[in-house]
Write an enzyme that holds these catalytic residues in place. Structure first.
Site, PDB file in Angstrom:
ATOM      1  N   ARG A  67       1.040  -8.099  -6.049  1.00 54.23           N
ATOM      2  CA  ARG A  67       1.806  -7.275  -5.132  1.00 54.23           C
ATOM      3  C   ARG A  67       3.046  -8.099  -4.797  1.00 54.23           C
ATOM      4  NH1 ARG A  67      -0.466  -4.686   0.436  1.00 54.23           N
ATOM      5  NH2 ARG A  67       0.450  -6.607   1.262  1.00 54.23           N
TER       6      ARG A  67
ATOM      7  N   LYS B 113      -1.672  -1.530  11.976  1.00 56.12           N
ATOM      8  CA  LYS B 113      -1.259  -0.371  11.176  1.00 56.12           C
ATOM      9  C   LYS B 113      -2.403   0.609  10.939  1.00 56.12           C
ATOM     10  CE  LYS B 113      -2.066  -2.316   6.565  1.00 56.12           C
ATOM     11  NZ  LYS B 113      -1.516  -2.527   5.215  1.00 56.12           N
TER      12      LYS B 113
END
Length: 358
Positions: free
Chosen positions: A131, A36
């Site tokens: 998260r 990414k």
């Protein structure tokens, strides 16, 4: 040459991949190459695979499709939790995905059955960074409910640290994840192939621990691309930190005051700016801005200072360097600026030393 441009040294990335694969393999840990940060650039994906990485990972389905369209042959892991609206695309593009919601896994099961596939699931465990992740005391029950589902197969556990809360991997957290993997196998009679302890941030833990336990996978991008430079602002010894060189062009160079004058309010980004009075300085503007790069962790090749940026302009104090309009200025980038620069359509990409990286 065209500016702004990003010069990518593929041999530098290849060196990092080889070094880290060898290091982690010696501790029984496989490296999953995260693409990414490079916007799933196929040339970089090939460097990963040609230098020892077996599985690729990305957060975006569009990037996995890009890799597939480029003919990249490797198992793909979806890093971001799947969205219910995209389960069909997930099972078609990714062989594995990270998951924390039972409702999503059930929908992945249904989608996989529609396409005659078996999709592999890694359950994410919350270990304090806040998260994604299932609370540790609920993991066994979720695993118990996943096992009977058709079309999906539970293959492992994982966790995420550092990215949101700054929580560091340590022996206590890694041993907790290992213990959960043991408990699932013992209680449910199933084997777990993957216990993924985190990302590039796990380097210091791997180097300091006496026992990696069940941890046999790390999802690495930053350390492969820029040598782990943001790990407490010190890179991993022996790695290359200069794979990404941004070259921008001087579009203005003038002696000006260092302090704005007039009534000062919020700037264009909603911040109340603070200025240091340096007297008159040579203020230089480069043809790149916040739309293209993350402002922090830019490392100029020459003795100049990055002052600030607007959307389209990077402002410098040139100090004693007599920069003129049309001159090119090189800056090495850390991971966050690399992500934006690789994504920006306004920055031309140039790939160097491709043959050496094979």
């Amino acid at each position: 040459m065209q500016t702004p441009r990003l010069e990518v040294d593929l041999s530098c990335i290849a060196h990092n991949v080889r070094e880290l694969v060898n290091l982690y393999t010696s501790r029984g840990i496989n490296v999953t190459g995260v693409t990414k940060g490079a916007c799933a650039e196929p040339r970089i994906a090939r460097v990963y695979l040609n230098n020892g990485i077996k599985m690729l990972a990305d957060s975006r389905l569009e990037n996995l499709q890009k890799l597939r369209a480029a003919g990249i042959q490797a198992p793909f892991l979806l890093l971001r939790l799947p969205a219910l609206s995209q389960v069909d695309e997930v099972v078609q593009l990714a062989q594995l995905s990270l998951n924390s919601e039972l409702a999503t896994i059930r929908r992945l099961s249904e989608a996989a059955l529609r396409y005659g596939l078996v999709h592999k699931v890694i359950l994410m465990v919350e270990l304090g960074d806040l998260r994604e992740g299932i609370m540790a005391d609920e993991v066994l029950d979720v695993a118990r409910q996943v096992l009977p589902l058709k079309g999906v197969r539970l293959v492992g556990l994982g966790t995420n640290l550092f990215c949101f809360g700054g929580v560091q991997p340590d022996d206590q957290k890694m041993h907790q994840l290992s213990a959960l993997a043991d408990e699932i196998e013992r209680s449910l009679g199933t084997g777990l192939e993957i216990v993924s302890g985190g990302s590039s941030i796990n380097y210091h833990w791997v180097m300091s621990t006496q026992d990696v336990g069940r941890i046999n996978n790390l999802r690495c991008g930053e350390s492969l691309l820029v040598g782990g430079l943001t790990l407490e602002m010190r890179g991993i010894p022996g790695l290359c930190y200069k794979a990404f060189r941004l070259v921008a062009e001087v579009i203005e160079s003038k002696i000006k005051p260092s302090m704005p004058w007039g009534t000062i309010g919020l700037d264009g980004f909603g911040n109340l700016p603070h200025y240091e009075d340096r007297g008159d300085i040579r203020r230089v503007i480069l043809n790149v801005g916040r739309q293209d790069i993350f402002l922090t962790t830019l490392f100029p090749e020459i003795d100049i200072e990055v002052l600030a940026a607007s959307s389209d302009h990077l402002l410098l104090d040139a100090k004693q360097v007599d920069l003129k309009v049309g001159d090119e200025v090189g800056l090495y980038l850390d991971y966050n600026p690399v992500m934006l620069a690789m994504t920006s359509p306004y920055i031309h990409k140039v790939f160097l030393h491709e043959e050496e990286a094979a």
